[in-house]
Design an enzyme around this catalytic site. Structure first.
Site, mmCIF file in Angstrom:
data_model
loop_
_atom_site.group_PDB
_atom_site.id
_atom_site.type_symbol
_atom_site.label_atom_id
_atom_site.label_comp_id
_atom_site.label_asym_id
_atom_site.label_seq_id
_atom_site.Cartn_x
_atom_site.Cartn_y
_atom_site.Cartn_z
ATOM 1 N N ALA A 13 -3.850 1.347 12.747
ATOM 2 C CA ALA A 13 -5.264 1.347 12.363
ATOM 3 C C ALA A 13 -6.048 0.220 13.025
ATOM 4 O O ALA A 13 -7.269 0.236 13.001
ATOM 5 C CB ALA A 13 -5.391 1.233 10.853
ATOM 6 N N LYS A 66 6.649 -6.525 10.569
ATOM 7 C CA LYS A 66 5.965 -5.869 9.450
ATOM 8 C C LYS A 66 6.923 -5.120 8.534
ATOM 9 O O LYS A 66 6.745 -5.067 7.328
ATOM 10 C CB LYS A 66 4.900 -4.909 9.983
ATOM 11 C CG LYS A 66 4.117 -4.179 8.893
ATOM 12 C CD LYS A 66 3.072 -3.268 9.505
ATOM 13 C CE LYS A 66 2.317 -2.491 8.443
ATOM 14 N NZ LYS A 66 3.149 -1.475 7.782
ATOM 15 N N LYS A 78 0.822 -1.223 0.000
ATOM 16 C CA LYS A 78 0.000 0.000 0.000
ATOM 17 C C LYS A 78 0.848 1.263 0.000
ATOM 18 O O LYS A 78 0.598 2.186 -0.791
ATOM 19 C CB LYS A 78 -0.950 -0.031 1.204
ATOM 20 C CG LYS A 78 -1.816 1.213 1.343
ATOM 21 C CD LYS A 78 -3.020 1.015 2.223
ATOM 22 C CE LYS A 78 -2.823 0.316 3.520
ATOM 23 N NZ LYS A 78 -1.855 0.722 4.455
ATOM 24 N N TRP A 129 7.056 -0.686 -7.820
ATOM 25 C CA TRP A 129 8.240 -1.170 -7.099
ATOM 26 C C TRP A 129 9.428 -1.236 -8.064
ATOM 27 O O TRP A 129 10.524 -0.799 -7.738
ATOM 28 C CB TRP A 129 7.989 -2.552 -6.489
ATOM 29 C CG TRP A 129 9.058 -2.972 -5.510
ATOM 30 C CD1 TRP A 129 9.012 -2.875 -4.153
ATOM 31 C CD2 TRP A 129 10.353 -3.539 -5.816
ATOM 32 N NE1 TRP A 129 10.182 -3.334 -3.588
ATOM 33 C CE2 TRP A 129 11.028 -3.746 -4.581
ATOM 34 C CE3 TRP A 129 11.014 -3.885 -6.991
ATOM 35 C CZ2 TRP A 129 12.307 -4.289 -4.507
ATOM 36 C CZ3 TRP A 129 12.297 -4.414 -6.921
ATOM 37 C CH2 TRP A 129 12.932 -4.609 -5.684
ATOM 38 N N PHE A 136 -3.840 -0.456 7.057
ATOM 39 C CA PHE A 136 -4.467 -1.752 6.809
ATOM 40 C C PHE A 136 -5.550 -1.664 5.740
ATOM 41 O O PHE A 136 -5.423 -0.897 4.787
ATOM 42 C CB PHE A 136 -4.983 -2.365 8.113
ATOM 43 C CG PHE A 136 -3.882 -2.657 9.105
ATOM 44 C CD1 PHE A 136 -2.758 -3.386 8.733
ATOM 45 C CD2 PHE A 136 -3.945 -2.185 10.406
ATOM 46 C CE1 PHE A 136 -1.728 -3.651 9.639
ATOM 47 C CE2 PHE A 136 -2.931 -2.443 11.320
ATOM 48 C CZ PHE A 136 -1.825 -3.185 10.935
ATOM 49 N N THR A 177 3.910 1.573 -0.934
ATOM 50 C CA THR A 177 4.648 1.621 -2.192
ATOM 51 C C THR A 177 3.784 2.198 -3.302
ATOM 52 O O THR A 177 4.228 3.055 -4.083
ATOM 53 C CB THR A 177 5.133 0.204 -2.568
ATOM 54 O OG1 THR A 177 5.945 -0.310 -1.505
ATOM 55 C CG2 THR A 177 5.954 0.218 -3.852
ATOM 56 N N PHE A 182 3.222 -8.709 -9.298
ATOM 57 C CA PHE A 182 4.344 -9.529 -8.841
ATOM 58 C C PHE A 182 4.799 -10.413 -9.991
ATOM 59 O O PHE A 182 3.999 -10.764 -10.874
ATOM 60 C CB PHE A 182 3.934 -10.400 -7.647
ATOM 61 C CG PHE A 182 4.031 -9.720 -6.318
ATOM 62 C CD1 PHE A 182 5.065 -10.003 -5.438
ATOM 63 C CD2 PHE A 182 3.086 -8.773 -5.934
ATOM 64 C CE1 PHE A 182 5.158 -9.361 -4.211
ATOM 65 C CE2 PHE A 182 3.170 -8.129 -4.711
ATOM 66 C CZ PHE A 182 4.209 -8.431 -3.845
ATOM 67 N N ARG A 213 2.143 8.363 7.085
ATOM 68 C CA ARG A 213 2.383 8.219 8.521
ATOM 69 C C ARG A 213 3.862 7.941 8.779
ATOM 70 O O ARG A 213 4.580 7.470 7.907
ATOM 71 C CB ARG A 213 1.557 7.053 9.083
ATOM 72 C CG ARG A 213 0.061 7.283 9.072
ATOM 73 C CD ARG A 213 -0.686 6.053 9.552
ATOM 74 N NE ARG A 213 -0.459 4.915 8.673
ATOM 75 C CZ ARG A 213 -0.680 3.643 9.000
ATOM 76 N NH1 ARG A 213 -1.114 3.348 10.207
ATOM 77 N NH2 ARG A 213 -0.477 2.673 8.149
#
Length: 557
Positions: free
Chosen positions: A275, A107, A73, A411, A303, A75, A383, A96
């Site tokens: 969150a 994480k 998210k 990415w 999230f 990224t 991906f 954030r």
């Protein structure tokens, strides 16, 4: 000669050509007097010295229910901002701040990834400009003042058994969840049970992110309920006369932080509530400052859409007097297959049937955003293991459901990989916006919670424990029932049971506690086994981290 591409986020970040923060500020038309550099590549901003109104349009990035497979998210948020800039748009990204808990745990960081990162990545993911340390200090200063007040005679008749305020630290440490303080005799204080939360779960973090000015920050700090008297009357920070000192500790941290993406897009990073246990959005003052400086502000909420996005709509949008003009839902085929029942070690293998099952999780998040009156765009984060059959199945589903979807590859390609998504965002920004909340503040606590669990989670209803019902009765008696709701729920499932993946049906949400957060201005409803002090995993990320002989970070993602 073969050139080896950087293989990790840290490698890519180290090779990036960062511009001086003064150059980034000049490009964003930030007045020199509003810029307070923290070294060459970071700066604080003084919003009071930035002229103009907050008129920029907000693009909110959210996601499907997260899985260990990863969604990317942050990224996509960074990559989308870079793509909009490539399309000659006036844009800033607002994110954030990372917590050291997940950075050192499992994480990871919160600076994006690959060629869609904010820099300096090492600094941001570690101590940055010290904001989280300031919040930790303010929180613990209040804890010390409370215990000292009791030790010095307890003029307010605070009941030590009913103190709500906990100490915090910005790390995962399960051993501190339950502690006893004040042992060792009369000079050491009054013994009582206590505990630690992680800093991002502190009400001061929520206040920090919802306050609209320094005066508002001080007023909110004064309104914190720290506990109750022996007569069960609430005790506020203003009765302890501590709000001035707390504001003093926070005044520099309260200024938003300016950094840059790999492609030089200005980025404001400020505040970082989780969150699942808090409201999951960056600070209002950062978002509003970005809206002064750019026509489009790309921001994210923590999230999935059932958590951060819902709280953005009901808490941040209300208190900040803003609205999302477009919403992006990030999904990956890998994660959708996991929601369809495929274990993590089998995700590289094609499985169209599992993908179709897992798509139902995405479908629910799309329905949720539509319920708020906004037509979302799905960002399919690519991906290398995605197969053509899987891609076709997902794209066909989106077409049949009349859902906007854009393939992204930020990415690997940075902003270039988000151009398709950026073009769709621009199309949505030109259309009418029908955003509206799902409940009104004047409704009862039970009605507001029911609206969330039915319309956002897809639950049949909600069960309030006896303890929660007693707390709601007291909240009504004290006149606090008009506040919005902040649900504390697992991020892994739409339900309050983390193992129920996909789109579960026929379930009920159990609210076991309702905790008033008067300073933040919401009521926290605790569900399931959600914890406000996480623990470290068996193999914490910290064990892979190091520095080389020149002081450069090693193993930081």
């Amino acid at each position: 000669m073969t050139v080896t591409k950087p293989s990790t986020d840290l490698d890519i970040a180290k090779k990036a050509d960062m511009k001086p923060i003064t150059a980034i500020a000049a490009k964003a038309n930030i007045p020199e007097e509003a810029l307070e550099p923290y070294g060459r590549f970071k700066a604080k901003l003084d919003p009071s010295k930035i002229p103009g109104a907050s008129t920029g349009k907000v693009v909110l990035v959210t996601a499907i229910s997260p899985t260990p497979a990863g969604e990317g998210k942050s990224t996509v948020t960074v990559g989308l901002a870079d793509a909009l800039r490539q399309l000659n748009q006036s844009v800033m990204v607002a994110l954030r701040e990372p917590s050291l808990g997940p950075v050192m745990g499992v994480k990871g960081g919160a600076t994006g990834g690959g060629y869609a990162q904010v820099l300096p990545m090492e600094d941001i993911n570690l101590h940055f400009t010290g904001d989280l340390h300031a919040i930790t200090t303010a929180n613990n200063a209040l804890a010390a003042i409370i215990d000292n007040h009791i030790h010095q005679g307890n003029a307010l008749s605070i009941d030590p058994r009913r103190i709500l305020w906990k100490r915090v630290m910005d790390l995962n440490d399960r051993a501190l969840r339950k502690v006893v303080v004040g042992l060792g005799g009369p000079v050491q204080g009054v013994p009582r049970e206590d505990g630690f939360d992680i800093t991002v779960a502190s009400e001061i973090m929520a206040i920090f992110c919802l306050a609209t000015s320094l005066a508002d920050l001080k007023a909110r700090l004064a309104n914190i309920v720290i506990g109750y008297t022996y007569d069960r009357e609430p005790v506020f920070v203003r009765q302890l006369e501590a709000e001035g000192a707390l504001t003093l500790l926070l005044k520099e941290a309260f200024k938003p932080n300016l950094v840059q993406t790999i492609e030089g897009t200005p980025a404001i990073i400020h505040g970082g509530p989780f969150a699942n246990i808090a409201h999951g959005c960056n600070s209002i003052i950062a978002t509003q400052t970005a809206r002064k400086l750019a026509d489009i502000v790309v921001t994210e909420a923590g999230f999935g859409a059932d958590l951060g996005a819902e709280k953005f709509m009901h808490i941040k949008a209300r208190q900040g007097q803003l609205k999302p003009e477009a919403v992006v839902i990030v999904a990956t085929i890998r994660a959708l297959k996991m929601h369809g029942g495929v274990p993590k070690d089998k995700l590289a293998s094609e499985n169209v049937n599992a993908l179709k099952d897992g798509i139902q999780n995405l479908a629910k998040h799309v329905d949720t955003i539509r319920t708020f009156g906004i037509e979302p765009i799905v960002a399919l984060n690519r991906f290398i293991t995605d197969t053509e059959e899987e891609l076709t199945a997902l794209l066909d589903w989106a077409k049949n459901e009349d859902i906007r979807i854009a393939r992204t590859n930020v990415w690997e390609e940075g902003g270039k990989g988000g151009i398709e998504l950026a073009k769709q965002v621009l199309e949505v920004l030109e259309k009418p916006n029908y955003f509206h909340p799902l409940y009104e503040l004047g409704q009862s606590v039970e009605e507001k919670v029911t609206a969330i669990v039915k319309h956002v989670y897809g639950a049949d209803g909600v069960h309030f424990t006896d303890s929660a019902q007693k707390q709601i009765a007291q909240i009504k008696k004290l006149g606090w029932a008009v506040l919005p709701i902040c649900m504390a729920k697992t991020q892994y499932s739409l339900s309050d049971q983390p193992t129920l993946l996909g789109r579960p049906e026929g379930f009920t949400i159990t609210v076991r506690e309702v905790i008033p957060k008067l300073g933040a201005g919401f009521l926290v409803c605790l569900t399931g086994d959600i914890m406000t002090m996480p623990g470290l995993p068996k193999q914490p990320a910290a064990l892979r981290m190091d520095v080389d002989e020149e002081g450069n970070a090693v193993g930081l993602f």
